[in-house]
Design a protein around this motif. Structure first.
Motif, PDB file in Angstrom:
ATOM      1  N   ASP A 152       1.012  -1.092  -0.223  1.00  0.00           N
ATOM      2  CA  ASP A 152       0.431   0.283  -0.145  1.00  0.00           C
ATOM      3  C   ASP A 152       0.823   0.930  -0.133  1.00  0.00           C
ATOM      4  OD1 ASP A 152       0.999   0.295   2.951  1.00  0.00           O
ATOM      5  OD2 ASP A 152      -0.625   0.081   2.955  1.00  0.00           O
ATOM      6  N   ILE A 155      -0.696   4.429  -2.552  1.00  0.00           N
ATOM      7  CA  ILE A 155      -2.180   3.989  -2.176  1.00  0.00           C
ATOM      8  C   ILE A 155      -2.715   5.517  -2.522  1.00  0.00           C
ATOM      9  CG2 ILE A 155      -1.882   4.562   0.141  1.00  0.00           C
ATOM     10  CD1 ILE A 155      -4.608   2.864   0.224  1.00  0.00           C
ATOM     11  N   GLU A 156      -1.382   7.148  -1.908  1.00  0.00           N
ATOM     12  CA  GLU A 156      -1.917   8.374  -2.303  1.00  0.00           C
ATOM     13  C   GLU A 156      -1.735   8.203  -4.061  1.00  0.00           C
ATOM     14  OE1 GLU A 156      -0.451  10.818   0.400  1.00  0.00           O
ATOM     15  OE2 GLU A 156      -1.833   9.992   1.898  1.00  0.00           O
ATOM     16  N   ASN A 160      -2.696   0.742  -6.066  1.00  0.00           N
ATOM     17  CA  ASN A 160      -3.428   0.371  -4.508  1.00  0.00           C
ATOM     18  C   ASN A 160      -3.151  -1.335  -4.551  1.00  0.00           C
ATOM     19  OD1 ASN A 160      -5.877   2.183  -3.420  1.00  0.00           O
ATOM     20  ND2 ASN A 160      -7.115   1.744  -5.102  1.00  0.00           N
ATOM     21  N   ASP A 161      -3.263  -1.836  -3.330  1.00  0.00           N
ATOM     22  CA  ASP A 161      -2.935  -3.662  -3.711  1.00  0.00           C
ATOM     23  C   ASP A 161      -3.660  -3.762  -4.394  1.00  0.00           C
ATOM     24  OD1 ASP A 161      -1.682  -6.116  -2.409  1.00  0.00           O
ATOM     25  OD2 ASP A 161      -3.878  -7.069  -1.410  1.00  0.00           O
ATOM     26  N   ASP A 163      -3.941  -3.749  -7.505  1.00  0.00           N
ATOM     27  CA  ASP A 163      -4.041  -3.476  -8.929  1.00  0.00           C
ATOM     28  C   ASP A 163      -2.820  -4.387 -10.127  1.00  0.00           C
ATOM     29  OD1 ASP A 163      -5.615  -1.914  -8.214  1.00  0.00           O
ATOM     30  OD2 ASP A 163      -4.710  -0.121  -7.465  1.00  0.00           O
ATOM     31  N   ASN A 206       3.032   7.114   0.395  1.00  0.00           N
ATOM     32  CA  ASN A 206       2.050   6.802   1.517  1.00  0.00           C
ATOM     33  C   ASN A 206       2.550   8.022   2.833  1.00  0.00           C
ATOM     34  OD1 ASN A 206       1.060   5.660   4.299  1.00  0.00           O
ATOM     35  ND2 ASN A 206       0.670   3.864   2.931  1.00  0.00           N
ATOM     36  N   ARG A 230      -8.109  -1.196 -12.279  1.00  0.00           N
ATOM     37  CA  ARG A 230      -7.727  -1.772 -10.790  1.00  0.00           C
ATOM     38  C   ARG A 230      -8.187  -2.351 -10.844  1.00  0.00           C
ATOM     39  NH1 ARG A 230      -6.361   0.892  -8.170  1.00  0.00           N
ATOM     40  NH2 ARG A 230      -7.115   2.879  -8.366  1.00  0.00           N
ATOM     41  N   TYR A 232     -11.106  -4.775  -7.931  1.00  0.00           N
ATOM     42  CA  TYR A 232     -12.231  -4.707  -7.149  1.00  0.00           C
ATOM     43  C   TYR A 232     -12.543  -5.621  -6.327  1.00  0.00           C
ATOM     44  CZ  TYR A 232     -12.701  -0.313  -9.508  1.00  0.00           C
ATOM     45  OH  TYR A 232     -12.837   1.405 -10.038  1.00  0.00           O
TER      46      TYR A 232
END
Length: 232
Positions: A152, A155-156, A160-161, A163, A206, A230, A232
């Protein structure tokens, strides 16, 4: 999964134990793997222990026990993201299409394994599966490959984890690029690249992760981020 260096070290330890029952010293391991310092061996030993392949026995010098071995130790699995064309050919793109139309034509890229967006871990070179990528992501030209993100620390930056990141293979980068960086030929990580003089900073997105600074000879750029799929 093991990197080539981890597999080489595990095989070297195994052969020495089979030969005389005594594991090699850290200096012997360093020389056998052609590493510049014993710190690299410490990292490899820790990685093998965390993955359950070896066990270090407390209060005993040079006490390493082999717990298990991979089924096939002859197949290298280091980070080598140069294989782009997989067994599934991409659809042919008609001639004379406009830039807006190119995004309609997808290309299949191999997902080469997992890349750390956190504390550096290895990226695995075997093709795990393929992913269809819109042509719009590949309009920069050149060779491309994909990696699954683990962690992560980006993440900013919207990564994301889990992806899938799409990367154009390159050995150079500009300040601010998000790149796959190979550290000391052992570990790979996804970070923002900043170069100043003879130093290279790999910056997380992060605040929980510190920026890591290396000399330029310790870092090799392996690819630059051009797209994201991405999960989900």
């Amino acid at each position: 999964m093991l990197t080539k260096k981890q597999r080489d070290l595990l095989e070297f330890i195994h052969k020495r134990l089979q030969k005389n029952g005594v594991p090699p010293s850290f200096d012997e391991m360093k020389d056998a793997l052609d590493l510049r310092s014993k710190s690299g061996i410490h990292r490899l030993i820790t990685a093998l222990e965390e993955r359950g392949f070896i066990r270090r026995l407390a209060h005993r010098a040079r006490a390493i026990e082999i717990v298990k071995l991979p089924e096939d130790m002859s197949q290298p699995k280091g980070f080598q993201p140069k294989v782009i064309d997989g067994p599934h050919p991409s659809p042919a793109q008609p001639a004379n299409v406009t830039p807006d139309e190119v995004q309609l034509f997808a290309r299949e890229l191999p997902v080469m394994g997992r890349i750390a967006a956190g504390v550096p871990i290895e990226a695995i070179s075997h093709v795990d599966h393929h992913v269809a990528v819109p042509g719009q992501m590949l309009k920069t030209g050149g060779q491309h490959y994909a990696l699954e993100v683990h962690g992560d620390s980006m993440i900013e930056a919207g990564i994301n984890d889990g992806d899938i990141v799409i990367l154009r293979e390159t050995a150079t980068a500009d300040n601010g690029d998000i790149v796959v960086a190979l550290i000391e030929d052992e570990e790979a990580t996804l970070k923002t690249y900043h170069r100043k003089g003879g130093s290279i900073a790999l910056e997380a997105a992060n605040p929980a992760y510190e920026t890591r600074v290396f000399s330029e000879d310790q870092v090799k750029v392996q690819g630059r981020l051009v797209g994201l799929i991405r999960s989900y």
